[in-house]
Design a protein around this motif. Structure first.
Motif, PDB file in Angstrom:
ATOM      1  N   ASP A  62       0.829  -1.207   0.000  1.00 57.00           N
ATOM      2  CA  ASP A  62       0.000   0.000   0.000  1.00 57.00           C
ATOM      3  C   ASP A  62       0.862   1.255   0.000  1.00 57.00           C
ATOM      4  OD1 ASP A  62       0.854   0.562   2.630  1.00 57.00           O
ATOM      5  OD2 ASP A  62      -0.826  -0.522   3.527  1.00 57.00           O
ATOM      6  N   LYS A  63       0.205   2.414   0.043  1.00 55.55           N
ATOM      7  CA  LYS A  63       0.901   3.714   0.040  1.00 55.55           C
ATOM      8  C   LYS A  63       0.669   4.481   1.334  1.00 55.55           C
ATOM      9  CE  LYS A  63       0.091   3.756  -4.926  1.00 55.55           C
ATOM     10  NZ  LYS A  63      -0.681   4.348  -6.046  1.00 55.55           N
ATOM     11  N   ALA A  64       0.186   3.788   2.358  1.00 52.21           N
ATOM     12  CA  ALA A  64      -0.114   4.438   3.640  1.00 52.21           C
ATOM     13  C   ALA A  64       1.156   4.684   4.436  1.00 52.21           C
ATOM     14  CB  ALA A  64      -1.076   3.563   4.448  1.00 52.21           C
ATOM     15  N   ALA A  65       1.036   5.528   5.447  1.00 49.86           N
ATOM     16  CA  ALA A  65       2.156   5.777   6.355  1.00 49.86           C
ATOM     17  C   ALA A  65       2.363   4.561   7.252  1.00 49.86           C
ATOM     18  CB  ALA A  65       1.888   7.017   7.196  1.00 49.86           C
ATOM     19  N   HIS A  66       3.586   4.073   7.294  1.00 48.37           N
ATOM     20  CA  HIS A  66       3.975   2.991   8.201  1.00 48.37           C
ATOM     21  C   HIS A  66       5.220   3.479   8.948  1.00 48.37           C
ATOM     22  CE1 HIS A  66       1.231  -0.078   6.612  1.00 48.37           C
ATOM     23  NE2 HIS A  66       1.497   0.432   5.414  1.00 48.37           N
ATOM     24  N   PRO A 101       5.500   8.097   4.360  1.00 44.25           N
ATOM     25  CA  PRO A 101       5.768   7.040   3.385  1.00 44.25           C
ATOM     26  C   PRO A 101       7.045   7.334   2.595  1.00 44.25           C
ATOM     27  CG  PRO A 101       3.457   7.662   3.314  1.00 44.25           C
ATOM     28  CD  PRO A 101       4.133   8.660   4.204  1.00 44.25           C
TER      29      PRO A 101
END
Length: 433
Positions: free
Chosen positions: A46-50, A357
């Protein structure tokens, strides 16, 4: 661009050519076919903040699970304890760290030299007695897992020597493959493009060469096994470098790059990507050459933009155009998966906190399918830390694409050590070809 410091080299021992040069073209060889498995299977896509989680520096040799992305990561060096140095890292993102069957691995140890490791257990095996003209430009053979290549240069008291050298790792034997003719009085000899060094063609037959002179530099192509030099060009521009297929050469230029004829060094095609940004040439699953690079100010902008050198097609892979953030600082690309064409690895530093990200991340991408997975946080401060440039991760993909190696000062610690990410697709026995 920032390069590692160069050092003077002693005279090499010349010897007879002991082995014929293999002429296997990887675009058609069976070991160059893309693996049937999806290397991103089971990983974060995905492209979410981790956000990166702060953690103590891992112990050497003890695998750990990346707490955010779930991959297996191992610290393979303890440079302070094992070498009495402060830095042990891959040579560069564009230069293979593993040999072709991934049984051996080379790291550069600052102030010590090139160190050889077991490519699967990561055990230190000894120091290599090699003398490349630049410490980043030591090349594993694309077929023989026991052979390294490098260009050597030496000058003293008006005498000079410039040689293409073949080095057998198991025996330490050095074979001079070619003595480059003198052209004036060179002060240095290198094989790079004025920016990022590049691996020669993937059959080791075509090279781009630069000889630095007192008032400029001379460039030419060099081909094996016939040992023929192409047209010579004298200027201060970049050195054209061999495309992976060996069918062309490539050179960066202001606000773009270009495809070059290997024999004449004349421009064949103008390209759009800015060649002076960090990037690496690779080969896709169809056997076509590409240049993969970070692009900050060109259109499209992105952390990974790919241009096909045969067709001119541009593909945004990790780009603002498809929902990713603006490229982080200190982004590097590795496309030297010689047995898994189309797969590339990316490392980016960005903000050291790693909340956004792409910041502090190591990624894997496929230039054919456009698939991207995020495989680890590297925890390195890069140029903003106490080790500066030496702490840039410079991720390097393995020939099979199933592993990636990177350097890290681990949150601005007291050393730069090397770490390996093993993907779910990695099987030690399957790494052999």
């Amino acid at each position: 661009m920032h390069r590692f410091p160069r050092t003077s080299r002693p005279t090499a021992q010349a010897s007879a050519l002991a082995c014929a040069i293999t002429s296997v073209l990887f675009a058609t060889a069976s070991q160059a076919q893309a693996p049937a498995v999806d290397l991103c299977a089971g990983l974060v896509t995905d492209k979410a903040a981790h956000p990166q989680t702060s953690a103590p520096r891992p112990a050497k040799g003890v695998p750990f699970k990346d707490p955010v992305f779930g991959t297996k990561v191992t610290r393979i060096s303890d440079v302070r304890a094992d070498f009495g140095s402060g830095v042990a890292k891959p040579m560069y993102a564009t230069i293979p760290a593993w040999n072709i069957d991934e049984s051996r691995l080379v790291l550069f140890v600052k102030d010590k030299g090139h160190a050889l490791f077991d490519g699967r257990t990561y055990e230190f095996l000894g120091m290599l007695k090699v003398q490349p003209s630049d410490i980043e430009q030591l090349y594993w053979d694309p077929v023989d897992p026991d052979v390294l290549w490098y260009n050597y240069s030496w000058e003293m008291g008006g005498r000079s020597m410039r040689q293409l050298t073949r080095y057998q790792v198991s025996s330490g034997q050095k074979t001079v493959v070619y003595d480059y003719p003198n052209a004036g009085k060179p002060r240095a000899f290198n094989v790079d493009n004025g920016g990022d060094p590049q691996y020669p063609s993937w059959d080791m037959k075509l090279w781009g060469v630069r000889v630095e002179m007192p008032k400029g530099s001379e460039k030419f192509s060099f081909s094996l096994p016939d040992k023929v030099e192409g047209a010579r060009v004298f200027n201060d521009g970049p050195t054209p470098q061999a495309c992976p297929s060996g069918r062309c050469m490539w050179a960066p230029e202001k606000n773009g790059s270009r495809v070059v004829d290997p024999k004449t060094l004349e421009t064949v095609r103008k390209l759009r990507l800015w060649g002076y940004e960090h990037g690496n040439m690779g080969m896709n699953a169809a056997g076509q050459d590409f240049f993969a690079a970070v692009q900050f100010d060109s259109k499209p902008a992105g952390t990974l933009i790919v241009e096909n050198l045969q067709t001119g097609e541009i593909k945004p892979i990790i780009s603002t155009a498809n929902g990713y953030p603006y490229p982080p600082t200190s982004t590097h690309i590795s496309a030297v998966a010689l047995r898994a064409p189309g797969w590339v690895a990316v490392s980016a530093v960005g903000k050291p906190e790693g909340r956004r990200p792409l910041d502090q991340e190591v990624l894997l991408a496929n230039v054919d399918t456009g698939k991207v997975c995020r495989i680890a946080h590297h925890h390195s401060s890069g140029k903003d830390g106490k080790f500066g440039y030496w702490a840039e991760p410079h991720v390097t993909i393995s020939p099979s694409g199933t592993r990636a190696i990177f350097a890290s000062d681990w949150e601005n610690g007291d050393a730069v050590d090397t770490y390996v990410v093993e993907l779910p697709a990695y099987k030690p026995a399957a790494a052999k070809h």
